[in-house]
Design a protein around this motif. Structure first.
Motif, PDB file in Angstrom:
ATOM      1  N   GLU A 175       0.822  -1.203   0.000  1.00 47.42           N
ATOM      2  CA  GLU A 175       0.000   0.000   0.000  1.00 47.42           C
ATOM      3  C   GLU A 175       0.863   1.262   0.000  1.00 47.42           C
ATOM      4  OE1 GLU A 175      -3.143  -0.118   2.944  1.00 47.42           O
ATOM      5  OE2 GLU A 175      -3.267  -2.293   2.749  1.00 47.42           O
ATOM      6  N   TRP A 176       1.968   1.227   0.730  1.00 52.30           N
ATOM      7  CA  TRP A 176       2.863   2.378   0.738  1.00 52.30           C
ATOM      8  C   TRP A 176       3.480   2.586  -0.651  1.00 52.30           C
ATOM      9  CZ3 TRP A 176       8.506   2.847   2.585  1.00 52.30           C
ATOM     10  CH2 TRP A 176       8.866   4.199   2.657  1.00 52.30           C
ATOM     11  N   GLY A 177       3.864   1.455  -1.282  1.00 51.36           N
ATOM     12  CA  GLY A 177       4.392   1.550  -2.637  1.00 51.36           C
ATOM     13  C   GLY A 177       3.394   2.177  -3.594  1.00 51.36           C
ATOM     14  N   VAL A 276       9.351   0.209  -9.384  1.00 55.71           N
ATOM     15  CA  VAL A 276       8.592   0.111  -8.136  1.00 55.71           C
ATOM     16  C   VAL A 276       7.236  -0.540  -8.404  1.00 55.71           C
ATOM     17  CG1 VAL A 276       7.482   1.412  -6.272  1.00 55.71           C
ATOM     18  CG2 VAL A 276       9.757   2.075  -7.075  1.00 55.71           C
ATOM     19  N   LEU A 277       6.555  -0.078  -9.449  1.00 57.59           N
ATOM     20  CA  LEU A 277       5.265  -0.678  -9.799  1.00 57.59           C
ATOM     21  C   LEU A 277       5.422  -2.168 -10.089  1.00 57.59           C
ATOM     22  CD1 LEU A 277       2.224  -0.382 -10.472  1.00 57.59           C
ATOM     23  CD2 LEU A 277       2.924   0.058 -12.843  1.00 57.59           C
ATOM     24  N   LEU A 309       6.779 -15.302  -1.668  1.00 57.36           N
ATOM     25  CA  LEU A 309       7.539 -14.317  -2.436  1.00 57.36           C
ATOM     26  C   LEU A 309       7.035 -12.906  -2.228  1.00 57.36           C
ATOM     27  CD1 LEU A 309       7.990 -16.142  -5.870  1.00 57.36           C
ATOM     28  CD2 LEU A 309       9.621 -15.974  -3.977  1.00 57.36           C
ATOM     29  N   ALA A 310       5.777 -12.772  -1.808  1.00 62.35           N
ATOM     30  CA  ALA A 310       5.226 -11.431  -1.588  1.00 62.35           C
ATOM     31  C   ALA A 310       6.054 -10.659  -0.578  1.00 62.35           C
ATOM     32  CB  ALA A 310       3.770 -11.524  -1.142  1.00 62.35           C
ATOM     33  N   ALA A 311       6.545 -11.341   0.464  1.00 66.71           N
ATOM     34  CA  ALA A 311       7.353 -10.665   1.484  1.00 66.71           C
ATOM     35  C   ALA A 311       8.654 -10.144   0.889  1.00 66.71           C
ATOM     36  CB  ALA A 311       7.640 -11.625   2.641  1.00 66.71           C
ATOM     37  N   GLU A 312       9.230 -10.881  -0.041  1.00 66.57           N
ATOM     38  CA  GLU A 312      10.450 -10.422  -0.700  1.00 66.57           C
ATOM     39  C   GLU A 312      10.186  -9.167  -1.526  1.00 66.57           C
ATOM     40  OE1 GLU A 312      12.317 -13.534  -2.900  1.00 66.57           O
ATOM     41  OE2 GLU A 312      12.145 -14.999  -1.278  1.00 66.57           O
ATOM     42  N   MET A 313       9.040  -9.142  -2.197  1.00 64.05           N
ATOM     43  CA  MET A 313       8.689  -7.958  -2.979  1.00 64.05           C
ATOM     44  C   MET A 313       8.446  -6.758  -2.065  1.00 64.05           C
ATOM     45  SD  MET A 313       8.941  -9.042  -6.020  1.00 64.05           S
ATOM     46  CE  MET A 313      10.250 -10.023  -5.276  1.00 64.05           C
ATOM     47  N   GLU A 314       7.805  -6.994  -0.929  1.00 69.12           N
ATOM     48  CA  GLU A 314       7.564  -5.908   0.011  1.00 69.12           C
ATOM     49  C   GLU A 314       8.888  -5.334   0.532  1.00 69.12           C
ATOM     50  OE1 GLU A 314       3.247  -7.001   1.953  1.00 69.12           O
ATOM     51  OE2 GLU A 314       4.975  -8.220   2.550  1.00 69.12           O
TER      52      GLU A 314
END
Length: 325
Positions: A175-177, A276-277, A309-314
């Motif tokens: 959400e911050w991204g 970033v997107l 993998l979502a945590a790595e992207m975050e």
């Protein structure tokens, strides 16, 4: 499926026999099958792409539309497997058939194995050359695709927000991204046909270099920088993080070659917003894929593993924005 496929192939190549039908690993949303079809003494090596149990992103193309775009790309001179036939119903799912090419597409092998060292040296410029050809496809030839939003970045951002809402759970870093992206919009660029998933892992390689561009299911009309920045996403470096362009090279030569071929003047700093997107999008995609498993839509260890993998992207989003200042 063998009998149904033999019937379809008989209409294309003549009566024969499927002597090999092997489902290949990978493919987060589509089935991939290696097929050998024998007619007399001739064996035709084929590749079947068949609808799976779901999609990664909203707006994913039907296989009928993907096949049509593949035909256009081939006519433009893009290195793609030869498209042969579309099947609207192959045992309950749509599919299409291509010639099977030899090569390697598994990213971790491409970026590390010594036999691909020569190919890696050539890859940045080869990637630029293929993107230049893709982006040069006249828009009137892809008028069957939804008209591009103006500006394209806003549509990309809105789609990301919709995908986040569909997950229905908090992910503050994502959400911050998205908030940063909304507050720092990029300058507008003229729309082109965007491949939508142009990266290591969707490029077929041999020891000499690039063989073919694969997986066109996310093609759409949009901003060219989306394709240029997508291979910069850390996940597509497959552990070779020091090489920002897909774990194989640097951004400079890649972008210089693209600009020379297209007449564009895109600077490396322009790719940051889209990088970033890209990390946000793949974080969302990983979460959506995991939910297919968790909801029982398609039980798969591969889909379950994607969720982590979502945590790595975050983490990568936080790193990029902190470094950017």
């Amino acid at each position: 499926m063998k009998e149904a496929l033999e019937s379809e192939l008989g209409a294309i190549f003549g009566p024969g026999e499927v002597v090999r039908l092997h489902r290949l690993p990978g493919g987060a949303s589509k089935e991939a099958w290696a097929v050998d079809y024998r007619v007399g003494e001739t064996v035709h090596p084929l590749f079947l792409r068949r609808a799976g149990g779901g999609v990664i992103y909203r707006g994913t193309l039907s296989l009928a539309t993907e096949f049509r775009i593949l035909q256009l790309a081939q006519a433009q001179g893009v290195r793609v497997p030869e498209p042969l036939a579309y099947f609207p119903d192959l045992e309950g799912r749509e599919a299409f058939l291509m010639r099977r090419l030899e090569g390697e597409s598994i990213g971790a092998r491409v970026v590390r194995r010594p036999e691909y060292s020569r190919a890696r040296e050539r890859l940045p410029e080869a990637m630029a050359e293929e993107l230049a050809k893709i982006h040069a496809i006249p828009l009137e030839k892809v008028s069957f695709l939804p008209a591009p939003a103006s500006p394209a970045w806003r549509s990309a951002l809105e789609t990301a927000y919709q995908n986040l809402d569909s997950i229905d759970e908090p992910h503050p870093a994502l959400e911050w991204g998205l908030r940063w992206l909304a507050e720092h919009p990029p300058p507008e660029r003229s729309p082109v046909l965007v491949h939508g998933d142009f990266r290591i892992g969707n490029l077929l390689m041999d020891e000499e270099g690039l063989v073919a561009v694969l997986d066109w299911e996310f093609a759409h009309l949009g901003d060219p920088r989306e394709d240029l920045a997508w291979p910069l996403v850390r996940a597509w470096r497959f552990g070779e993080d020091a090489k920002r362009l897909g774990g194989v090279g640097e951004v400079g030569p890649f972008l210089k070659r693209y600009n020379a071929l297209t007449g564009q003047d895109i600077g490396e700093e322009e790719l940051f917003w889209w990088e970033v997107l890209g990390n946000v999008r793949w974080g969302l995609g990983a979460l959506q894929q995991a939910r297919r498993h968790l909801k029982g839509e398609e039980r798969s260890v591969e889909l379950a593993v994607l969720g982590r993998l979502a945590a790595e992207m975050e983490y990568e989003i936080l790193y990029l924005l902190e470094r950017h200042g």
